[in-house]
Design a protein around this motif. Sequence first.
Motif, PDB file in Angstrom:
ATOM      1  N   MET A   1       0.859  -1.172   0.000  1.00  0.00           N
ATOM      2  CA  MET A   1       0.000   0.000   0.000  1.00  0.00           C
ATOM      3  C   MET A   1       0.904   1.233   0.000  1.00  0.00           C
ATOM      4  SD  MET A   1      -2.465   1.527   3.056  1.00  0.00           S
ATOM      5  CE  MET A   1      -3.364   0.076   3.335  1.00  0.00           C
ATOM      6  N   LYS A   2       0.728   2.062  -0.983  1.00  0.00           N
ATOM      7  CA  LYS A   2       1.559   3.261  -1.136  1.00  0.00           C
ATOM      8  C   LYS A   2       1.427   4.186   0.082  1.00  0.00           C
ATOM      9  CE  LYS A   2       4.126   6.078  -3.560  1.00  0.00           C
ATOM     10  NZ  LYS A   2       5.543   5.961  -3.438  1.00  0.00           N
ATOM     11  N   LYS A   3       0.220   4.326   0.607  1.00  0.00           N
ATOM     12  CA  LYS A   3       0.026   5.194   1.778  1.00  0.00           C
ATOM     13  C   LYS A   3       0.826   4.678   2.976  1.00  0.00           C
ATOM     14  CE  LYS A   3      -4.338   7.401   0.782  1.00  0.00           C
ATOM     15  NZ  LYS A   3      -5.190   6.885  -0.230  1.00  0.00           N
ATOM     16  N   PHE A   4       0.834   3.364   3.150  1.00  0.00           N
ATOM     17  CA  PHE A   4       1.581   2.794   4.264  1.00  0.00           C
ATOM     18  C   PHE A   4       3.080   2.975   4.059  1.00  0.00           C
ATOM     19  CE2 PHE A   4       3.588  -0.684   6.652  1.00  0.00           C
ATOM     20  CZ  PHE A   4       3.145  -0.352   7.918  1.00  0.00           C
ATOM     21  N   ASP A   5       3.540   2.846   2.830  1.00  0.00           N
ATOM     22  CA  ASP A   5       4.961   3.089   2.532  1.00  0.00           C
ATOM     23  C   ASP A   5       5.340   4.524   2.870  1.00  0.00           C
ATOM     24  OD1 ASP A   5       5.161   0.483   1.630  1.00  0.00           O
ATOM     25  OD2 ASP A   5       5.024   1.037  -0.498  1.00  0.00           O
ATOM     26  N   ASN A   6       4.486   5.473   2.493  1.00  0.00           N
ATOM     27  CA  ASN A   6       4.746   6.884   2.807  1.00  0.00           C
ATOM     28  C   ASN A   6       4.707   7.123   4.315  1.00  0.00           C
ATOM     29  OD1 ASN A   6       4.955   7.479   0.077  1.00  0.00           O
ATOM     30  ND2 ASN A   6       2.833   8.139  -0.094  1.00  0.00           N
ATOM     31  N   PHE A   7       3.741   6.498   4.981  1.00  0.00           N
ATOM     32  CA  PHE A   7       3.630   6.572   6.436  1.00  0.00           C
ATOM     33  C   PHE A   7       4.933   6.099   7.087  1.00  0.00           C
ATOM     34  CE2 PHE A   7       2.976   3.892  10.167  1.00  0.00           C
ATOM     35  CZ  PHE A   7       2.334   4.731  11.058  1.00  0.00           C
ATOM     36  N   SER A   8       5.428   4.948   6.647  1.00  0.00           N
ATOM     37  CA  SER A   8       6.639   4.365   7.234  1.00  0.00           C
ATOM     38  C   SER A   8       7.869   5.224   6.959  1.00  0.00           C
ATOM     39  CB  SER A   8       6.859   2.947   6.692  1.00  0.00           C
ATOM     40  OG  SER A   8       5.818   2.107   7.119  1.00  0.00           O
ATOM     41  N   SER A   9       7.991   5.731   5.745  1.00  0.00           N
ATOM     42  CA  SER A   9       9.139   6.581   5.383  1.00  0.00           C
ATOM     43  C   SER A   9       9.164   7.865   6.193  1.00  0.00           C
ATOM     44  CB  SER A   9       9.103   6.929   3.895  1.00  0.00           C
ATOM     45  OG  SER A   9       9.267   5.774   3.124  1.00  0.00           O
ATOM     46  N   ASN A  10       8.017   8.508   6.298  1.00  0.00           N
ATOM     47  CA  ASN A  10       7.942   9.758   7.064  1.00  0.00           C
ATOM     48  C   ASN A  10       8.240   9.498   8.539  1.00  0.00           C
ATOM     49  OD1 ASN A  10       7.094  12.726   6.708  1.00  0.00           O
ATOM     50  ND2 ASN A  10       5.944  12.089   8.509  1.00  0.00           N
ATOM     51  N   LEU A  41      -1.022  11.087   7.175  1.00  0.00           N
ATOM     52  CA  LEU A  41      -0.768   9.766   6.600  1.00  0.00           C
ATOM     53  C   LEU A  41      -1.393   8.662   7.459  1.00  0.00           C
ATOM     54  CD1 LEU A  41       2.955  10.282   5.561  1.00  0.00           C
ATOM     55  CD2 LEU A  41       1.014   9.977   3.994  1.00  0.00           C
ATOM     56  N   SER A  42      -1.331   8.829   8.765  1.00  0.00           N
ATOM     57  CA  SER A  42      -1.844   7.811   9.687  1.00  0.00           C
ATOM     58  C   SER A  42      -3.340   7.600   9.536  1.00  0.00           C
ATOM     59  CB  SER A  42      -1.538   8.205  11.134  1.00  0.00           C
ATOM     60  OG  SER A  42      -0.163   8.274  11.350  1.00  0.00           O
ATOM     61  N   TRP A  43      -4.094   8.678   9.592  1.00  0.00           N
ATOM     62  CA  TRP A  43      -5.538   8.470   9.538  1.00  0.00           C
ATOM     63  C   TRP A  43      -5.971   8.003   8.151  1.00  0.00           C
ATOM     64  CZ3 TRP A  43      -9.351  10.754   6.658  1.00  0.00           C
ATOM     65  CH2 TRP A  43      -9.135  12.018   6.117  1.00  0.00           C
ATOM     66  N   LYS A  44      -5.209   8.376   7.123  1.00  0.00           N
ATOM     67  CA  LYS A  44      -5.548   7.913   5.771  1.00  0.00           C
ATOM     68  C   LYS A  44      -5.203   6.428   5.593  1.00  0.00           C
ATOM     69  CE  LYS A  44      -5.551  12.471   3.833  1.00  0.00           C
ATOM     70  NZ  LYS A  44      -4.906  13.460   2.987  1.00  0.00           N
TER      71      LYS A  44
END
Length: 134
Positions: A1-10, A41-44
């Motif tokens: 999931m791209k959103k989760f990848d962004n969440f983890s990177s941030n 990112l978290s809530w999304k």
Amino acid sequence: MKKFDNFSSNLQVLQKAEQEDLENEFIISGIIDKFFIQFELSWKVLKELLRYEGKTAANSGSPREILKAAYEVYDFIDEDIWLDMLKSRNDMTHIYDGNAAKRLVDSILHRYIPEFVKLRVNIMERYRDVLPLI
């Protein structure tokens, strides 16, 4: 999931915040900005996971509704901390003095970052097999 990848990177960047000069107003501002992004990112991510779980609350565009629904579904969500994060996020535009900003950074470092980490660990554990597919 791209959103989760962004969440983890941030989150990886935000976790380095405590190593910075916490007296520097630009650093403080940067930490607050990174927190804002991390919260969004978290809530999304939670919204996408609720959608995956078939929860109608995922149709909401409201962070508060998503957080409340996530609290009902996931036993690893600390509702009080997440609602405090939402309040902090909403109040950020009204922080005009350095002391308020430092208090927010203290909350980010000692309450919010550990909660983001807990979220990441639990999502990875619960959805490890399907995460790339969501």
